[in-house]
Write a protein that holds these residues in place. Structure first.
Motif, mmCIF file in Angstrom:
data_model
loop_
_atom_site.group_PDB
_atom_site.id
_atom_site.type_symbol
_atom_site.label_atom_id
_atom_site.label_comp_id
_atom_site.label_asym_id
_atom_site.label_seq_id
_atom_site.Cartn_x
_atom_site.Cartn_y
_atom_site.Cartn_z
ATOM 1 N N GLU A 37 -0.075 6.386 -4.004
ATOM 2 C CA GLU A 37 -0.919 6.726 -2.856
ATOM 3 C C GLU A 37 -1.060 5.534 -1.905
ATOM 4 O OE1 GLU A 37 -5.366 8.519 -1.828
ATOM 5 O OE2 GLU A 37 -4.818 8.198 -3.923
ATOM 6 N N ALA A 38 -1.179 4.333 -2.457
ATOM 7 C CA ALA A 38 -1.274 3.128 -1.630
ATOM 8 C C ALA A 38 -0.009 2.937 -0.802
ATOM 9 C CB ALA A 38 -1.517 1.901 -2.511
ATOM 10 N N VAL A 39 1.149 3.149 -1.407
ATOM 11 C CA VAL A 39 2.424 3.028 -0.689
ATOM 12 C C VAL A 39 2.473 4.052 0.443
ATOM 13 C CG1 VAL A 39 4.921 3.328 -0.894
ATOM 14 C CG2 VAL A 39 3.686 1.969 -2.591
ATOM 15 N N ASP A 40 2.043 5.279 0.177
ATOM 16 C CA ASP A 40 2.012 6.308 1.221
ATOM 17 C C ASP A 40 1.103 5.897 2.377
ATOM 18 O OD1 ASP A 40 3.758 7.910 -0.211
ATOM 19 O OD2 ASP A 40 2.182 9.248 -0.980
ATOM 20 N N ILE A 41 -0.061 5.353 2.055
ATOM 21 C CA ILE A 41 -1.006 4.938 3.097
ATOM 22 C C ILE A 41 -0.412 3.830 3.954
ATOM 23 C CG2 ILE A 41 -3.216 3.757 3.490
ATOM 24 C CD1 ILE A 41 -4.311 5.404 1.081
ATOM 25 N N ILE A 42 0.152 2.808 3.326
ATOM 26 C CA ILE A 42 0.710 1.675 4.078
ATOM 27 C C ILE A 42 1.951 2.100 4.868
ATOM 28 C CG2 ILE A 42 1.774 -0.626 3.867
ATOM 29 C CD1 ILE A 42 -1.317 -0.604 3.605
ATOM 30 N N ASN A 43 2.736 3.014 4.340
ATOM 31 C CA ASN A 43 3.873 3.539 5.116
ATOM 32 C C ASN A 43 3.403 4.244 6.377
ATOM 33 O OD1 ASN A 43 6.424 2.870 4.007
ATOM 34 N ND2 ASN A 43 6.069 4.276 2.309
ATOM 35 N N THR A 44 2.272 4.929 6.287
ATOM 36 C CA THR A 44 1.728 5.674 7.421
ATOM 37 C C THR A 44 0.946 4.771 8.377
ATOM 38 O OG1 THR A 44 1.538 7.627 6.026
ATOM 39 C CG2 THR A 44 0.248 7.624 8.048
ATOM 40 N N ASP A 45 0.202 3.826 7.808
ATOM 41 C CA ASP A 45 -0.687 2.965 8.600
ATOM 42 C C ASP A 45 -0.623 1.535 8.061
ATOM 43 O OD1 ASP A 45 -2.701 1.743 10.049
ATOM 44 O OD2 ASP A 45 -4.309 3.003 9.267
ATOM 45 N N PRO A 46 0.335 0.731 8.541
ATOM 46 C CA PRO A 46 0.508 -0.622 8.003
ATOM 47 C C PRO A 46 -0.466 -1.662 8.583
ATOM 48 C CG PRO A 46 2.160 -0.199 9.655
ATOM 49 C CD PRO A 46 1.379 1.083 9.495
ATOM 50 N N ASP A 47 -1.468 -1.227 9.310
ATOM 51 C CA ASP A 47 -2.342 -2.161 10.020
ATOM 52 C C ASP A 47 -3.571 -2.594 9.213
ATOM 53 O OD1 ASP A 47 -2.709 -3.765 12.240
ATOM 54 O OD2 ASP A 47 -3.961 -2.290 13.265
ATOM 55 N N PHE A 48 -3.447 -2.704 7.906
ATOM 56 C CA PHE A 48 -4.525 -3.237 7.076
ATOM 57 C C PHE A 48 -4.356 -4.748 6.986
ATOM 58 C CE2 PHE A 48 -4.579 1.151 5.832
ATOM 59 C CZ PHE A 48 -5.923 1.410 5.591
ATOM 60 N N ASP A 49 -5.477 -5.441 6.851
ATOM 61 C CA ASP A 49 -5.449 -6.899 6.719
ATOM 62 C C ASP A 49 -5.324 -7.335 5.269
ATOM 63 O OD1 ASP A 49 -5.970 -7.634 9.549
ATOM 64 O OD2 ASP A 49 -7.852 -6.570 9.184
ATOM 65 N N VAL A 50 -6.091 -6.673 4.395
ATOM 66 C CA VAL A 50 -6.196 -7.090 2.999
ATOM 67 C C VAL A 50 -6.149 -5.860 2.100
ATOM 68 C CG1 VAL A 50 -7.670 -8.245 1.281
ATOM 69 C CG2 VAL A 50 -7.590 -9.106 3.632
ATOM 70 N N CYS A 51 -5.492 -6.013 0.963
ATOM 71 C CA CYS A 51 -5.455 -4.978 -0.063
ATOM 72 C C CYS A 51 -6.070 -5.557 -1.333
ATOM 73 C CB CYS A 51 -4.015 -4.541 -0.324
ATOM 74 S SG CYS A 51 -3.850 -3.340 -1.658
ATOM 75 N N ILE A 52 -7.112 -4.892 -1.831
ATOM 76 C CA ILE A 52 -7.704 -5.248 -3.122
ATOM 77 C C ILE A 52 -7.075 -4.310 -4.137
ATOM 78 C CG2 ILE A 52 -9.811 -5.367 -4.486
ATOM 79 C CD1 ILE A 52 -11.338 -5.633 -1.805
ATOM 80 N N ILE A 53 -6.408 -4.865 -5.128
ATOM 81 C CA ILE A 53 -5.622 -4.020 -6.026
ATOM 82 C C ILE A 53 -5.899 -4.294 -7.496
ATOM 83 C CG2 ILE A 53 -3.655 -5.596 -5.865
ATOM 84 C CD1 ILE A 53 -1.863 -3.051 -5.987
ATOM 85 N N ASP A 54 -6.084 -3.204 -8.228
ATOM 86 C CA ASP A 54 -6.215 -3.251 -9.678
ATOM 87 C C ASP A 54 -4.818 -3.373 -10.275
ATOM 88 O OD1 ASP A 54 -7.213 -3.015 -12.274
ATOM 89 O OD2 ASP A 54 -7.458 -0.844 -12.159
#
Length: 128
Positions: A37-54
Motif C-alpha cells: 500500500e505504501a508503494v502504491d501511495i508513493i507511486n501516486t503521490d511522491p510528494d511526501f517529506d518523511v516516511c515512518i516505517i515499521d
C-alpha cells in the motif's frame, strides 16, 4: 510549509496515535497498512517529506518496502519505528542516510523527539 508524513504500520492503534500527535504538531499525515500500500501511495503521490516505517509488515517487510520507496522517490527521508529490539540497519539502507538517530523503538512514550526528527529531515529534504 508543514511536513508531509507517510506512516507505514499494520497496527491501527499505532497509526492512530502517531497521526493524531503529528497532526496536532501541524503535519499532514497519511497512512498505509502494508508495504504494498505504501508503494502504491508513493507511486501516486511522491510528494511526501518523511516516511515512518515499521519493519514487521504483512506482505513485503519494512526493509524491502524502504528500498522500493527509496527507488521511487530518492529524496524521501525515512524514520524506522520498530518493536524489534534486535533490529540493525543494513548497510545499503545506511547509504540512504538512515542511522540510529532515525530509529525509534515501540512503544514510543514521548513522541516529541520523533516530531523533532521529522522536522529536521523534512527541512533537510527541502533544502536540496
Amino acid at each position: 510549509m508543514s511536513p508531509r508524513v507517510l506512516v507505514v504500520d499494520d497496527e491501527p492503534f499505532i497509526v492512530a496515535g502517531l497521526q493524531v500527535f503529528l497532526e496536532d504538531e501541524g503535519m499532514q499525515v497519511a497512512s498505509a497498512g502494508s508495504g504494498e500500500e505504501a508503494v502504491d501511495i508513493i507511486n501516486t503521490d511522491p510528494d511526501f517529506d518523511v516516511c515512518i516505517i515499521d519493519m514487521r509488515l504483512p506482505g513485503i517487510d519494512g526493509d524491502t518496502t524502504l528500498r522500493a520507496l527509496h527507488k521511487i522517490c530518492p529524496d524521501l527521508r525515512f524514520i524506522i519505528h520498530t518493536g524489534s529490539a534486535d533490529y540493525h540497519i543494513p548497510d545499503d539502507l545506511r547509504a540512504t542516510g538512515i542511522d540510529e538517530q532515525h530509529t525509534f523503538a515501540k512503544p514510543l512514550l514521548d513522541m516529541t523527539p520523533l516530531a523533532a526528527t521529522i522536522v529536521a529531515l523534512a527541512n533537510d529534504r527541502n533544502r536540496q
